[in-house]
Design a protein around this motif. Structure first.
Motif, PDB file in Angstrom:
ATOM      1  N   PRO A   1       0.824  -1.209   0.000  1.00 53.92           N
ATOM      2  CA  PRO A   1       0.000   0.000   0.000  1.00 53.92           C
ATOM      3  C   PRO A   1       0.861   1.264   0.000  1.00 53.92           C
ATOM      4  O   PRO A   1       1.908   1.304   0.640  1.00 53.92           O
ATOM      5  CB  PRO A   1      -0.813  -0.107   1.294  1.00 53.92           C
ATOM      6  CG  PRO A   1      -0.763  -1.552   1.667  1.00 53.92           C
ATOM      7  CD  PRO A   1       0.561  -2.061   1.185  1.00 53.92           C
ATOM      8  N   ALA A   2       0.404   2.267  -0.707  1.00 57.44           N
ATOM      9  CA  ALA A   2       1.084   3.560  -0.659  1.00 57.44           C
ATOM     10  C   ALA A   2       0.899   4.167   0.732  1.00 57.44           C
ATOM     11  O   ALA A   2      -0.122   3.940   1.386  1.00 57.44           O
ATOM     12  CB  ALA A   2       0.504   4.487  -1.716  1.00 57.44           C
ATOM     13  N   PRO A   3       1.871   4.925   1.215  1.00 57.27           N
ATOM     14  CA  PRO A   3       1.752   5.545   2.544  1.00 57.27           C
ATOM     15  C   PRO A   3       0.780   6.718   2.523  1.00 57.27           C
ATOM     16  O   PRO A   3       0.294   7.115   1.457  1.00 57.27           O
ATOM     17  CB  PRO A   3       3.179   6.026   2.817  1.00 57.27           C
ATOM     18  CG  PRO A   3       3.721   6.323   1.448  1.00 57.27           C
ATOM     19  CD  PRO A   3       3.134   5.278   0.545  1.00 57.27           C
ATOM     20  N   ASP A   4       0.543   7.274   3.683  1.00 56.36           N
ATOM     21  CA  ASP A   4      -0.262   8.484   3.781  1.00 56.36           C
ATOM     22  C   ASP A   4       0.508   9.631   3.134  1.00 56.36           C
ATOM     23  O   ASP A   4       1.582  10.012   3.596  1.00 56.36           O
ATOM     24  CB  ASP A   4      -0.544   8.800   5.259  1.00 56.36           C
ATOM     25  CG  ASP A   4      -1.173  10.186   5.448  1.00 56.36           C
ATOM     26  OD1 ASP A   4      -1.910  10.623   4.547  1.00 56.36           O
ATOM     27  OD2 ASP A   4      -0.912  10.822   6.480  1.00 56.36           O
ATOM     28  N   LEU A   5      -0.041  10.152   2.059  1.00 57.99           N
ATOM     29  CA  LEU A   5       0.571  11.270   1.356  1.00 57.99           C
ATOM     30  C   LEU A   5      -0.479  12.378   1.275  1.00 57.99           C
ATOM     31  O   LEU A   5      -1.322  12.392   0.369  1.00 57.99           O
ATOM     32  CB  LEU A   5       1.035  10.846  -0.043  1.00 57.99           C
ATOM     33  CG  LEU A   5       2.087   9.734  -0.090  1.00 57.99           C
ATOM     34  CD1 LEU A   5       2.258   9.214  -1.508  1.00 57.99           C
ATOM     35  CD2 LEU A   5       3.422  10.232   0.463  1.00 57.99           C
ATOM     36  N   SER A   6      -0.452  13.252   2.228  1.00 57.84           N
ATOM     37  CA  SER A   6      -1.457  14.302   2.286  1.00 57.84           C
ATOM     38  C   SER A   6      -0.834  15.569   2.840  1.00 57.84           C
ATOM     39  O   SER A   6       0.218  15.546   3.487  1.00 57.84           O
ATOM     40  CB  SER A   6      -2.638  13.866   3.161  1.00 57.84           C
ATOM     41  OG  SER A   6      -2.201  13.581   4.485  1.00 57.84           O
TER      42      SER A   6
ATOM     43  N   GLY B   1      -4.724   1.552  -4.665  1.00 58.01           N
ATOM     44  CA  GLY B   1      -3.900   2.331  -3.741  1.00 58.01           C
ATOM     45  C   GLY B   1      -2.576   1.681  -3.407  1.00 58.01           C
ATOM     46  O   GLY B   1      -1.971   2.006  -2.373  1.00 58.01           O
ATOM     47  N   LYS B   2      -2.095   0.778  -4.280  1.00 56.42           N
ATOM     48  CA  LYS B   2      -0.833   0.088  -4.018  1.00 56.42           C
ATOM     49  C   LYS B   2       0.253   0.508  -5.016  1.00 56.42           C
ATOM     50  O   LYS B   2      -0.033   0.829  -6.170  1.00 56.42           O
ATOM     51  CB  LYS B   2      -1.043  -1.426  -4.076  1.00 56.42           C
ATOM     52  CG  LYS B   2      -1.973  -1.927  -2.963  1.00 56.42           C
ATOM     53  CD  LYS B   2      -2.062  -3.439  -2.943  1.00 56.42           C
ATOM     54  CE  LYS B   2      -2.896  -3.928  -1.763  1.00 56.42           C
ATOM     55  NZ  LYS B   2      -2.943  -5.400  -1.685  1.00 56.42           N
ATOM     56  N   ILE B   3       1.495   0.471  -4.530  1.00 51.59           N
ATOM     57  CA  ILE B   3       2.632   0.911  -5.343  1.00 51.59           C
ATOM     58  C   ILE B   3       2.941  -0.135  -6.402  1.00 51.59           C
ATOM     59  O   ILE B   3       3.287  -1.277  -6.088  1.00 51.59           O
ATOM     60  CB  ILE B   3       3.865   1.151  -4.465  1.00 51.59           C
ATOM     61  CG1 ILE B   3       3.546   2.177  -3.366  1.00 51.59           C
ATOM     62  CG2 ILE B   3       5.038   1.641  -5.310  1.00 51.59           C
ATOM     63  CD1 ILE B   3       4.597   2.240  -2.267  1.00 51.59           C
ATOM     64  N   ALA B   4       2.813   0.245  -7.659  1.00 51.40           N
ATOM     65  CA  ALA B   4       2.930  -0.714  -8.764  1.00 51.40           C
ATOM     66  C   ALA B   4       4.203  -0.553  -9.591  1.00 51.40           C
ATOM     67  O   ALA B   4       4.687  -1.523 -10.179  1.00 51.40           O
ATOM     68  CB  ALA B   4       1.709  -0.592  -9.681  1.00 51.40           C
ATOM     69  N   ALA B   5       4.737   0.649  -9.661  1.00 52.64           N
ATOM     70  CA  ALA B   5       5.903   0.884 -10.518  1.00 52.64           C
ATOM     71  C   ALA B   5       6.641   2.133 -10.050  1.00 52.64           C
ATOM     72  O   ALA B   5       6.095   2.976  -9.338  1.00 52.64           O
ATOM     73  CB  ALA B   5       5.475   1.029 -11.973  1.00 52.64           C
ATOM     74  N   ARG B   6       7.900   2.208 -10.477  1.00 50.56           N
ATOM     75  CA  ARG B   6       8.725   3.363 -10.135  1.00 50.56           C
ATOM     76  C   ARG B   6       9.764   3.594 -11.224  1.00 50.56           C
ATOM     77  O   ARG B   6      10.283   2.663 -11.829  1.00 50.56           O
ATOM     78  CB  ARG B   6       9.472   3.120  -8.824  1.00 50.56           C
ATOM     79  CG  ARG B   6      10.435   4.266  -8.457  1.00 50.56           C
ATOM     80  CD  ARG B   6      11.421   3.860  -7.382  1.00 50.56           C
ATOM     81  NE  ARG B   6      12.308   2.794  -7.845  1.00 50.56           N
ATOM     82  CZ  ARG B   6      13.170   2.151  -7.066  1.00 50.56           C
ATOM     83  NH1 ARG B   6      13.224   2.431  -5.783  1.00 50.56           N
ATOM     84  NH2 ARG B   6      13.948   1.198  -7.557  1.00 50.56           N
TER      85      ARG B   6
ATOM     86  N   GLN C   1      -5.744  21.753   0.257  1.00 50.58           N
ATOM     87  CA  GLN C   1      -5.491  20.461   0.885  1.00 50.58           C
ATOM     88  C   GLN C   1      -5.620  19.341  -0.147  1.00 50.58           C
ATOM     89  O   GLN C   1      -6.529  19.358  -0.979  1.00 50.58           O
ATOM     90  CB  GLN C   1      -6.462  20.219   2.045  1.00 50.58           C
ATOM     91  CG  GLN C   1      -6.219  21.128   3.251  1.00 50.58           C
ATOM     92  CD  GLN C   1      -4.857  20.899   3.879  1.00 50.58           C
ATOM     93  OE1 GLN C   1      -4.463  19.759   4.142  1.00 50.58           O
ATOM     94  NE2 GLN C   1      -4.127  21.980   4.126  1.00 50.58           N
ATOM     95  N   LEU C   2      -4.710  18.373  -0.077  1.00 48.34           N
ATOM     96  CA  LEU C   2      -4.726  17.252  -1.021  1.00 48.34           C
ATOM     97  C   LEU C   2      -4.366  15.975  -0.284  1.00 48.34           C
ATOM     98  O   LEU C   2      -3.441  15.961   0.534  1.00 48.34           O
ATOM     99  CB  LEU C   2      -3.740  17.504  -2.161  1.00 48.34           C
ATOM    100  CG  LEU C   2      -3.733  16.494  -3.326  1.00 48.34           C
ATOM    101  CD1 LEU C   2      -3.315  17.197  -4.619  1.00 48.34           C
ATOM    102  CD2 LEU C   2      -2.795  15.318  -3.074  1.00 48.34           C
ATOM    103  N   ASP C   3      -5.106  14.907  -0.576  1.00 47.77           N
ATOM    104  CA  ASP C   3      -4.823  13.585  -0.015  1.00 47.77           C
ATOM    105  C   ASP C   3      -4.817  12.593  -1.170  1.00 47.77           C
ATOM    106  O   ASP C   3      -5.834  12.416  -1.851  1.00 47.77           O
ATOM    107  CB  ASP C   3      -5.895  13.209   1.012  1.00 47.77           C
ATOM    108  CG  ASP C   3      -5.537  11.937   1.788  1.00 47.77           C
ATOM    109  OD1 ASP C   3      -4.708  11.149   1.301  1.00 47.77           O
ATOM    110  OD2 ASP C   3      -6.111  11.733   2.873  1.00 47.77           O
ATOM    111  N   VAL C   4      -3.685  11.958  -1.405  1.00 49.06           N
ATOM    112  CA  VAL C   4      -3.561  11.009  -2.524  1.00 49.06           C
ATOM    113  C   VAL C   4      -4.573   9.876  -2.392  1.00 49.06           C
ATOM    114  O   VAL C   4      -5.084   9.362  -3.392  1.00 49.06           O
ATOM    115  CB  VAL C   4      -2.117  10.464  -2.602  1.00 49.06           C
ATOM    116  CG1 VAL C   4      -1.998   9.359  -3.651  1.00 49.06           C
ATOM    117  CG2 VAL C   4      -1.133  11.589  -2.926  1.00 49.06           C
ATOM    118  N   ALA C   5      -4.919   9.492  -1.166  1.00 50.21           N
ATOM    119  CA  ALA C   5      -5.878   8.399  -0.938  1.00 50.21           C
ATOM    120  C   ALA C   5      -7.255   8.706  -1.506  1.00 50.21           C
ATOM    121  O   ALA C   5      -8.034   7.789  -1.796  1.00 50.21           O
ATOM    122  CB  ALA C   5      -5.978   8.108   0.559  1.00 50.21           C
ATOM    123  N   ASP C   6      -7.582   9.983  -1.683  1.00 54.78           N
ATOM    124  CA  ASP C   6      -8.884  10.361  -2.245  1.00 54.78           C
ATOM    125  C   ASP C   6      -9.031   9.926  -3.697  1.00 54.78           C
ATOM    126  O   ASP C   6     -10.148   9.923  -4.233  1.00 54.78           O
ATOM    127  CB  ASP C   6      -9.081  11.876  -2.146  1.00 54.78           C
ATOM    128  CG  ASP C   6      -9.295  12.349  -0.713  1.00 54.78           C
ATOM    129  OD1 ASP C   6      -9.603  11.496   0.157  1.00 54.78           O
ATOM    130  OD2 ASP C   6      -9.140  13.558  -0.465  1.00 54.78           O
TER     131      ASP C   6
END
Length: 203
Positions: A62-67, A177-182, A75-80
């Motif tokens: 899962p991606a971490p809290d990035l807000s 919401g999971k990290i797939a590539a970089r 205000q921005l929350d990536v989880a949204d």
């Protein structure tokens, strides 16, 4: 004093200079350049020939809290954006490779907007928001960026995941919401498309 003393002092001086130079080079690389990457049993990712590292669906973390606050004060929350493919670009206005890749990100972001893809940014190591917003205006960046002057958001990525290791870095987060590539370093349009397209096709 022995005859060898000046020679020893000179040798020590050279060693100190070498160590200082190596430390400075390391800092420069981590700040703006192509960091090292590779696969392992722990990370379970595959290093692609095009510079994009990927993780099998079953092994993604899962991606971490990035807000937080954006460069424009919202205000921005990536989880949204869960349910969409999120392409997260880590950049700085002072970074040459970030300037080079900016038009590519703007173009592909517009191309894929109607396909369930959301581009976002993390602006880092700019001390003032005005530096970031000037960059966004100049390069016509069509998506928001979190303002992260100290790099704290980059440190939230879990150990063993595909985490950003330099600036620029680009992280792809799947619809769950999971990290797939970089990718580490600047991306061309085609490299960016190769990161996005497989995730668009996923169910």
């Amino acid at each position: 004093m022995s005859a060898d003393a000046p020679r020893r002092r000179t040798r020590r001086h050279r060693i100190l200079l070498f160590a200082a130079g190596a430390a400075a080079a390391s800092l420069c690389l981590s700040a703006c350049g192509d960091g090292a990457s590779g696969g392992s049993a722990q990370t379970r990712f595959v290093q692609g020939k095009d510079g994009v590292d990927t993780v099998k669906k079953a092994d993604r973390q899962p991606a971490p809290d990035l807000s937080g606050e954006t460069t424009t004060g919202k205000q921005l929350d990536v989880a949204d954006y869960k349910g969409k493919v999120v392409i997260l670009n880590v950049w700085g206005s002072w970074c040459g490779p970030c300037i080079a890749e900016a038009p590519n990100f703007a173009k592909v972001a517009k191309e894929t907007k109607g396909k369930g893809v959301q581009f976002l940014g993390i602006n880092t190591r700019d001390s003032q928001k005005s530096q970031a917003t000037s960059f966004e205006e100049e390069h016509k960046v069509p998506y928001p960026s979190l303002f992260d002057p100290t790099g704290r958001l980059m440190l939230r990525f879990p150990k063993g995941s595909l985490n950003p290791q330099s600036i620029p870095s680009t992280i792809a987060i799947d619809r769950h919401g999971k990290i797939a590539a970089r990718s580490i370093g600047p991306l061309t349009e085609d490299e960016l498309r190769s990161m996005v397209k497989p995730l668009i096709a996923e169910k």
